[in-house]
Design a protein around this motif. Structure first.
Motif, PDB file in Angstrom:
ATOM      1  N   LEU A  98       0.837  -1.187   0.000  1.00  0.00           N
ATOM      2  CA  LEU A  98       0.000   0.000   0.000  1.00  0.00           C
ATOM      3  C   LEU A  98       0.877   1.244   0.000  1.00  0.00           C
ATOM      4  CD1 LEU A  98      -2.573  -1.120   2.726  1.00  0.00           C
ATOM      5  CD2 LEU A  98      -2.847  -1.236   0.244  1.00  0.00           C
ATOM      6  N   GLY A  99       0.314   2.321  -0.524  1.00  0.00           N
ATOM      7  CA  GLY A  99       1.016   3.599  -0.540  1.00  0.00           C
ATOM      8  C   GLY A  99       1.221   4.126   0.874  1.00  0.00           C
ATOM      9  N   GLU A 100       2.020   5.174   0.967  1.00  0.00           N
ATOM     10  CA  GLU A 100       2.332   5.766   2.261  1.00  0.00           C
ATOM     11  C   GLU A 100       1.059   6.263   2.949  1.00  0.00           C
ATOM     12  OE1 GLU A 100       5.209   8.966   1.924  1.00  0.00           O
ATOM     13  OE2 GLU A 100       4.713   9.530   4.008  1.00  0.00           O
ATOM     14  N   GLY A 101       0.959   5.982   4.241  1.00  0.00           N
ATOM     15  CA  GLY A 101      -0.194   6.459   4.998  1.00  0.00           C
ATOM     16  C   GLY A 101      -1.442   5.608   4.789  1.00  0.00           C
ATOM     17  N   ARG A 102      -1.301   4.517   4.088  1.00  0.00           N
ATOM     18  CA  ARG A 102      -2.482   3.690   3.811  1.00  0.00           C
ATOM     19  C   ARG A 102      -2.328   2.353   4.522  1.00  0.00           C
ATOM     20  NH1 ARG A 102      -4.701   6.509  -0.989  1.00  0.00           N
ATOM     21  NH2 ARG A 102      -5.889   4.692  -1.625  1.00  0.00           N
ATOM     22  N   ARG A 103      -3.420   1.911   5.140  1.00  0.00           N
ATOM     23  CA  ARG A 103      -3.391   0.675   5.921  1.00  0.00           C
ATOM     24  C   ARG A 103      -4.587  -0.172   5.579  1.00  0.00           C
ATOM     25  NH1 ARG A 103      -2.635   3.150  11.694  1.00  0.00           N
ATOM     26  NH2 ARG A 103      -4.816   2.519  11.813  1.00  0.00           N
ATOM     27  N   LEU A 104      -4.458  -1.471   5.891  1.00  0.00           N
ATOM     28  CA  LEU A 104      -5.567  -2.375   5.634  1.00  0.00           C
ATOM     29  C   LEU A 104      -5.763  -3.268   6.852  1.00  0.00           C
ATOM     30  CD1 LEU A 104      -6.141  -4.337   2.355  1.00  0.00           C
ATOM     31  CD2 LEU A 104      -6.253  -5.534   4.542  1.00  0.00           C
ATOM     32  N   LYS A 105      -7.002  -3.365   7.297  1.00  0.00           N
ATOM     33  CA  LYS A 105      -7.298  -4.224   8.431  1.00  0.00           C
ATOM     34  C   LYS A 105      -8.380  -5.221   8.027  1.00  0.00           C
ATOM     35  CE  LYS A 105      -8.534  -4.147  13.296  1.00  0.00           C
ATOM     36  NZ  LYS A 105      -8.863  -3.358  14.474  1.00  0.00           N
ATOM     37  N   ILE A 106      -8.142  -6.484   8.365  1.00  0.00           N
ATOM     38  CA  ILE A 106      -9.118  -7.512   8.025  1.00  0.00           C
ATOM     39  C   ILE A 106     -10.063  -7.710   9.204  1.00  0.00           C
ATOM     40  CG2 ILE A 106      -9.411  -9.963   7.462  1.00  0.00           C
ATOM     41  CD1 ILE A 106      -6.706  -9.794   6.017  1.00  0.00           C
ATOM     42  N   MET A 107     -11.343  -7.673   8.942  1.00  0.00           N
ATOM     43  CA  MET A 107     -12.356  -7.885   9.968  1.00  0.00           C
ATOM     44  C   MET A 107     -13.029  -9.224   9.670  1.00  0.00           C
ATOM     45  SD  MET A 107     -11.966  -4.797  11.278  1.00  0.00           S
ATOM     46  CE  MET A 107     -13.323  -4.539  12.417  1.00  0.00           C
ATOM     47  N   LYS A 108     -12.804 -10.188  10.534  1.00  0.00           N
ATOM     48  CA  LYS A 108     -13.374 -11.518  10.300  1.00  0.00           C
ATOM     49  C   LYS A 108     -14.878 -11.458  10.542  1.00  0.00           C
ATOM     50  CE  LYS A 108     -12.766 -16.247  10.174  1.00  0.00           C
ATOM     51  NZ  LYS A 108     -14.115 -16.656   9.768  1.00  0.00           N
ATOM     52  N   THR A 109     -15.622 -11.905   9.562  1.00  0.00           N
ATOM     53  CA  THR A 109     -17.080 -11.914   9.731  1.00  0.00           C
ATOM     54  C   THR A 109     -17.643 -13.273   9.330  1.00  0.00           C
ATOM     55  OG1 THR A 109     -18.585 -11.399   7.931  1.00  0.00           O
ATOM     56  CG2 THR A 109     -16.807  -9.916   8.202  1.00  0.00           C
ATOM     57  N   ALA A 110     -18.897 -13.491   9.667  1.00  0.00           N
ATOM     58  CA  ALA A 110     -19.523 -14.765   9.335  1.00  0.00           C
ATOM     59  C   ALA A 110     -19.912 -14.797   7.865  1.00  0.00           C
ATOM     60  CB  ALA A 110     -20.767 -14.958  10.194  1.00  0.00           C
ATOM     61  N   GLY A 111     -19.983 -15.993   7.298  1.00  0.00           N
ATOM     62  CA  GLY A 111     -20.497 -16.150   5.941  1.00  0.00           C
ATOM     63  C   GLY A 111     -22.017 -16.149   5.977  1.00  0.00           C
TER      64      GLY A 111
END
Ligand SMILES: CC(=O)N[C@H]1[C@@H](OP(=O)(O)OP(=O)(O)OC[C@H]2O[C@@H](n3ccc(=O)[nH]c3=O)[C@H](O)[C@@H]2O)O[C@H](CO)[C@H](O)[C@@H]1O
Ligand SMILES: [Mn+2]
Length: 288
Positions: A98-111
């Motif tokens: 990802l570019g500078e200052g950009r983040r990604l968070k995974i949120m586990k959810t139900a199917g």
């Protein structure tokens, strides 16, 4: 204040071919209706963070790669962006730089075995995310459909207190042709004689407090419908349209911001910024 160079505002409208203002004086954002230099100068000094939610449940994880890679090229470039990816398949989330200052968070959810359920549950999950995690960590939020791709610039001109997008397929139609929920038994009911625009459920945006109120209200209306054993014709999109009818968005994004790869381009579309990609509904959805 940084001194910047830009052309003087004109006294006439750069886009006489389309309305650039709603009846309640909310801007409708079209190519050539704004000056990005001026806009960036306003928002860059605010040091903002834009939270961006994307749901990728079941087979829809396959859309993530194109969506995220194209977002890195076109979406809010130069701003802090925090992606929140809701998925039941965290291991299938593509790893990308990802570019500078950009983040990604995974949120586990139900199917879920119903696509309608996945789509409409976004309201309560965004509501919870804002309440539990974002209030001190972001300024603006966008919710985006995952079966989509960026093709052109989408920047700070899209920011506003409450932001809706005009659905490509319904732009220019008369209100009685909109696929609003027409059964009075549903909380999403809109009579044929009412309505401004048909808004797409694929893009919702705004300041956290405004989007919190929107998602909370829609979630409560969805709950009421569920208790009354009725599901609005286009699920949360129907409730969103009802909400926007009585709580007008402060900024409207033109269909440049929610096009469809299947759709031909009329003259007034000078650029496609974000578009729904082709998908085989029968193959990709868990149910018909
Ligand atoms: C262009 C547009 O405005 N599209 C709206 C429309 O149809 P769409 O055909 O665009 O709905 P869709 O199948 O893309 O579902 C909406 C979103 O839910 C998520 N999803 C759905 C199914 C699934 O198995 N897994 C999954 O992750 C995913 O993020 C997807 O983008 O109506 C839907 C409500 O019924 C939503 O309001 C969509 O935003
Ligand atoms: Mn979609």
């Amino acid at each position: 204040m940084t001194k910047i160079t830009y052309t003087q505002p004109q006294v006439n409208n750069n886009r006489p071919d389309v309305a650039t203002m709603s009846q309640w004086l909310a801007p409708i954002v079209w190519e050539n209706s704004f000056d990005l230099t001026v806009i960036d100068n306003i928002y860059k000094q605010k040091n903002i963070t834009v939270a961006t939610t994307v749901f990728a449940v079941g087979k829809y994880v396959r859309f993530l790669k194109d969506l995220l890679e194209s977002a890195e090229q076109h979406f809010m470039v130069g701003y802090r962006v925090h992606y929140y990816i809701f998925t039941d398949l965290p291991h299938e989330v593509p790893v990308l730089t990802l570019g500078e200052g950009r983040r990604l968070k995974i949120m586990k959810t139900a199917g879920s075995s119903r696509w309608q359920e996945i789509s409409l549950r976004r309201m309560e999950m965004i509501e919870k995310l804002i309440e539990e995690e974002l209030l001190n960590n972001a300024d603006y939020i966008f919710s985006l459909d995952v079966d989509s791709k960026f093709y052109g610039h989408w920047g700070a001109e899209s920011l506003g207190d409450l932001v809706g997008v005009l659905h490509a397929w319904f732009f220019g139609l008369s209100r009685d042709q909109f696929t609003y929920e027409r059964r009075p038994e549903s909380q999403a009911y809109i009579p044929f004689s009412e309505g401004d625009y048909y808004y797409g459920g694929a893009v919702i945006g705004g300041r956290l407090a405004n989007v919190l109120k929107l998602t909370k209200t829609c979630r409560m209306q969805l709950d009421l419908d569920r208790a009354n054993k009725i599901e609005a014709v286009w699920q949360e999109e129907s409730h969103l349209n009802k909400y926007f009818l009585y709580n007008k968005p402060t900024k409207l994004l033109s269909p440049e911001y929610l096009w469809d790869d299947k759709k031909g381009k009329p003259d007034f579309i000078k650029i496609v910024r974000f578009s729904q990609v082709l998908k085989n509904y029968a193959e990709i959805r868990p149910n018909p």
